[in-house]
Design an enzyme around this catalytic site. Structure first.
Site, PDB file in Angstrom:
ATOM      1  N   SER A  26       0.679  -0.993  -0.098  1.00 21.05           N
ATOM      2  CA  SER A  26      -0.126  -0.013   0.051  1.00 21.05           C
ATOM      3  C   SER A  26       0.955   1.133   0.255  1.00 21.05           C
ATOM      4  CB  SER A  26      -0.873  -0.020   1.113  1.00 21.05           C
ATOM      5  OG  SER A  26      -1.388   1.324   1.397  1.00 21.05           O
ATOM      6  N   HIS A  29      -1.669  -1.490  -4.153  1.00 21.77           N
ATOM      7  CA  HIS A  29      -2.752  -0.922  -3.522  1.00 21.77           C
ATOM      8  C   HIS A  29      -2.683   0.363  -3.225  1.00 21.77           C
ATOM      9  CE1 HIS A  29      -6.124  -1.937  -0.955  1.00 21.77           C
ATOM     10  NE2 HIS A  29      -5.796  -0.863  -0.009  1.00 21.77           N
ATOM     11  N   ASP A  64      -4.844   3.727  -1.315  1.00 20.26           N
ATOM     12  CA  ASP A  64      -5.829   4.052  -0.536  1.00 20.26           C
ATOM     13  C   ASP A  64      -6.384   5.377  -0.668  1.00 20.26           C
ATOM     14  OD1 ASP A  64      -6.170   1.576   1.107  1.00 20.26           O
ATOM     15  OD2 ASP A  64      -4.079   1.906   1.664  1.00 20.26           O
ATOM     16  N   MET A  81      -8.975   8.296   0.197  1.00 23.21           N
ATOM     17  CA  MET A  81      -9.681   8.840   1.366  1.00 23.21           C
ATOM     18  C   MET A  81     -10.389  10.030   1.209  1.00 23.21           C
ATOM     19  SD  MET A  81      -7.498   7.140   4.403  1.00 23.21           S
ATOM     20  CE  MET A  81      -6.803   5.587   4.230  1.00 23.21           C
ATOM     21  N   HIS A 117      -8.613   0.988  -3.625  1.00 25.52           N
ATOM     22  CA  HIS A 117      -9.557   1.192  -2.488  1.00 25.52           C
ATOM     23  C   HIS A 117     -10.142   2.266  -2.265  1.00 25.52           C
ATOM     24  CE1 HIS A 117      -9.569  -0.063   2.244  1.00 25.52           C
ATOM     25  NE2 HIS A 117     -10.957   0.021   1.612  1.00 25.52           N
ATOM     26  N   MET A 128     -12.318   4.778  -0.172  1.00 24.44           N
ATOM     27  CA  MET A 128     -12.712   4.953   1.202  1.00 24.44           C
ATOM     28  C   MET A 128     -13.409   6.392   0.993  1.00 24.44           C
ATOM     29  SD  MET A 128      -9.788   3.324   3.545  1.00 24.44           S
ATOM     30  CE  MET A 128      -8.548   3.419   2.233  1.00 24.44           C
ATOM     31  N   MET A 150     -11.668  -5.795   5.980  1.00 24.42           N
ATOM     32  CA  MET A 150     -10.765  -4.970   6.722  1.00 24.42           C
ATOM     33  C   MET A 150     -10.471  -5.410   7.976  1.00 24.42           C
ATOM     34  SD  MET A 150     -10.364  -1.933   4.957  1.00 24.42           S
ATOM     35  CE  MET A 150      -9.316  -1.313   6.166  1.00 24.42           C
ATOM     36  N   PHE A 186      -6.467   5.061   8.458  1.00 26.62           N
ATOM     37  CA  PHE A 186      -4.974   5.412   8.769  1.00 26.62           C
ATOM     38  C   PHE A 186      -3.974   3.997   8.707  1.00 26.62           C
ATOM     39  CE2 PHE A 186      -7.441   8.095  11.175  1.00 26.62           C
ATOM     40  CZ  PHE A 186      -6.819   9.437  10.711  1.00 26.62           C
ATOM     41  N   GLY A 187      -3.021   4.061   8.256  1.00 24.28           N
ATOM     42  CA  GLY A 187      -1.938   2.786   8.344  1.00 24.28           C
ATOM     43  C   GLY A 187      -1.522   2.823   9.617  1.00 24.28           C
ATOM     44  N   GLY A 188      -0.742   1.660   9.733  1.00 26.71           N
ATOM     45  CA  GLY A 188      -0.011   1.482  11.163  1.00 26.71           C
ATOM     46  C   GLY A 188      -0.717   1.066  12.402  1.00 26.71           C
ATOM     47  N   ASP A 241      -6.722  -6.348   4.882  1.00 31.21           N
ATOM     48  CA  ASP A 241      -6.214  -4.972   4.541  1.00 31.21           C
ATOM     49  C   ASP A 241      -5.934  -4.433   6.241  1.00 31.21           C
ATOM     50  OD1 ASP A 241      -5.173  -2.364   4.061  1.00 31.21           O
ATOM     51  OD2 ASP A 241      -6.810  -2.101   2.830  1.00 31.21           O
ATOM     52  N   GLY A 242      -4.830  -4.199   6.628  1.00 29.40           N
ATOM     53  CA  GLY A 242      -4.817  -3.353   8.183  1.00 29.40           C
ATOM     54  C   GLY A 242      -3.885  -4.203   8.873  1.00 29.40           C
ATOM     55  N   GLY A 243      -2.667  -3.805   9.377  1.00 27.93           N
ATOM     56  CA  GLY A 243      -1.944  -4.613  10.218  1.00 27.93           C
ATOM     57  C   GLY A 243      -1.249  -5.860   9.622  1.00 27.93           C
ATOM     58  N   GLY A 276       1.175  -2.042   4.479  1.00 25.58           N
ATOM     59  CA  GLY A 276       1.902  -0.567   3.995  1.00 25.58           C
ATOM     60  C   GLY A 276       2.870  -0.711   4.956  1.00 25.58           C
TER      61      GLY A 276
HETATM   62  C1  DX5 Z   1      -6.410   1.633   6.032  1.00 25.99           C
HETATM   63  C2  DX5 Z   1      -5.839   1.326   4.561  1.00 25.99           C
HETATM   64  C3  DX5 Z   1      -4.621   0.432   4.334  1.00 25.99           C
HETATM   65  C4  DX5 Z   1      -3.558   0.803   5.034  1.00 25.99           C
HETATM   66  C5  DX5 Z   1      -2.823  -0.347   5.666  1.00 25.99           C
HETATM   67  O1  DX5 Z   1      -7.313   2.356   5.998  1.00 25.99           O
HETATM   68  O2  DX5 Z   1      -6.964   0.983   3.824  1.00 25.99           O
HETATM   69  O3  DX5 Z   1      -4.627  -0.197   2.884  1.00 25.99           O
HETATM   70  O4  DX5 Z   1      -2.415   1.247   3.944  1.00 25.99           O
HETATM   71  O5  DX5 Z   1      -1.806  -0.050   6.405  1.00 25.99           O
HETATM   72  P1  DX5 Z   1      -0.976  -0.788   7.314  1.00 25.99           P
HETATM   73  O6  DX5 Z   1      -0.523  -2.070   6.532  1.00 25.99           O
HETATM   74  O7  DX5 Z   1      -0.021  -0.016   7.750  1.00 25.99           O
HETATM   75  O8  DX5 Z   1      -1.846  -1.188   8.420  1.00 25.99           O
HETATM   76 ZN    ZN Z   2      -6.477  -0.181   1.717  1.00 20.19          ZN
END
Ligand code: DX5
Ligand code: ZN
Length: 242
Positions: free
Chosen positions: A18, A42, A44, A46, A75, A77, A148, A154-156, A186-188, A208
């Site tokens: 991502s 990927h 994202d 937003m 993706h 959002m 999800m 948010f990432g991380g 997707d996520g973590g 990400g």
């Molecule tokens: C979060 C995004 C993810 C994000 C994941 O809302 O949809 O795609 O980039 O980031 P990580 O892998 O850091 O959780």
């Molecule tokens: Zn995503």
């Protein structure tokens, strides 16, 4: 569109770095680690309405498209995604995923159809609080179901292990209904959580921080690929005789 594309969408398991976590001042270097024969990229998107964060739109997707022949996984959002389907497709999206929970101008079934009519593959994303059952009327029409594993925005963030049950349920639903969607998480996602997700039935692994916030993103991506390739997917249950 420029370079020739590999056959879509590649055989799972697929890693999907991502770019949300990448350094946008060095986007070309970030995208260059994506192997078009093995990975998706990927994106994202937003809007500060559907989620409390604001990222980028079709202009950046167009830049990514120019940088790689890899499969571009968008993706969305955003609320009212139907207003931008044509713009993202025109920018080079190979797949467009909309959220079940977003505001839509039309019925969701119509939005899904509009993505397909655009020529893109179509995905549907479920926030952690949305049960699979809510999306059942749509599952048969999808190319991708995005489960999800954090709250979008948010990432991380930390992976939510409770989502593994949803992945299992999605896999079982697909088997029992003869549906064809791929299951994306997707996520973590990092090697350990990717392993658990793969065991539950996930096939596409968005990452990400676990790629771009590592000292060696290329090596981190290689490690993620190796992990998902080393885990056997669940064995399909024998179908009950009719
Ligand atoms: C979060 C995004 C993810 C994000 C994941 O809302 O949809 O795609 O980039 O980031 P990580 O892998 O850091 O959780
Ligand atoms: Zn995503």
């Amino acid at each position: 569109m420029s370079a020739a594309r590999p056959p879509l969408p590649l055989a799972p398991p697929i890693a999907a770095p991502s770019i949300l976590s990448a350094d946008f001042s060095r986007l070309a270097e970030s995208v260059a680690i994506v192997d078009p024969a093995r990975d998706w990229v990927h994106c994202d998107v937003m809007d500060n309405h559907f989620v409390p964060n604001l990222t980028f739109g079709p202009i950046v997707v167009r830049a990514v498209r120019k940088l790689t022949p890899a499969f571009v996984d968008v993706h969305l959002m955003i609320d009212r995604p139907e207003r931008l389907i044509a713009a993202f497709r025109e920018a080079g999206a190979d797949q467009i995923t909309v959220h079940f929970e977003a505001r839509h101008d039309h019925e969701l079934a119509r939005v899904i159809e509009a993505v397909r009519e655009s020529g893109a593959r179509v995905g549907l994303a479920l926030k952690p609080g949305t049960p699979l059952a809510a999306a059942e009327p749509h599952l048969g029409w999808l190319d991708l179901l995005l489960v999800m594993t954090v709250e979008p925005g948010f990432g991380g963030q930390a992976f939510m292990p409770g989502m593994l049950d949803k992945v299992r349920a999605a896999r079982e639903w697909r088997e029992s209904h003869g549906a064809r969607f791929l299951i994306e998480v997707d996520g973590g996602i990092a090697p350990a959580t990717a392993r658990e997700s793969r065991q539950a039935g996930a096939e596409v692994f968005v990452a990400g921080h676990a790629v771009y916030r590592q000292p060696e993103p290329r090596a981190a991506l290689e490690q993620l690929r190796a992990t998902i390739a080393s885990v056997a997917p669940p064995v399909p249950r024998p179908r009950a005789p009719r």
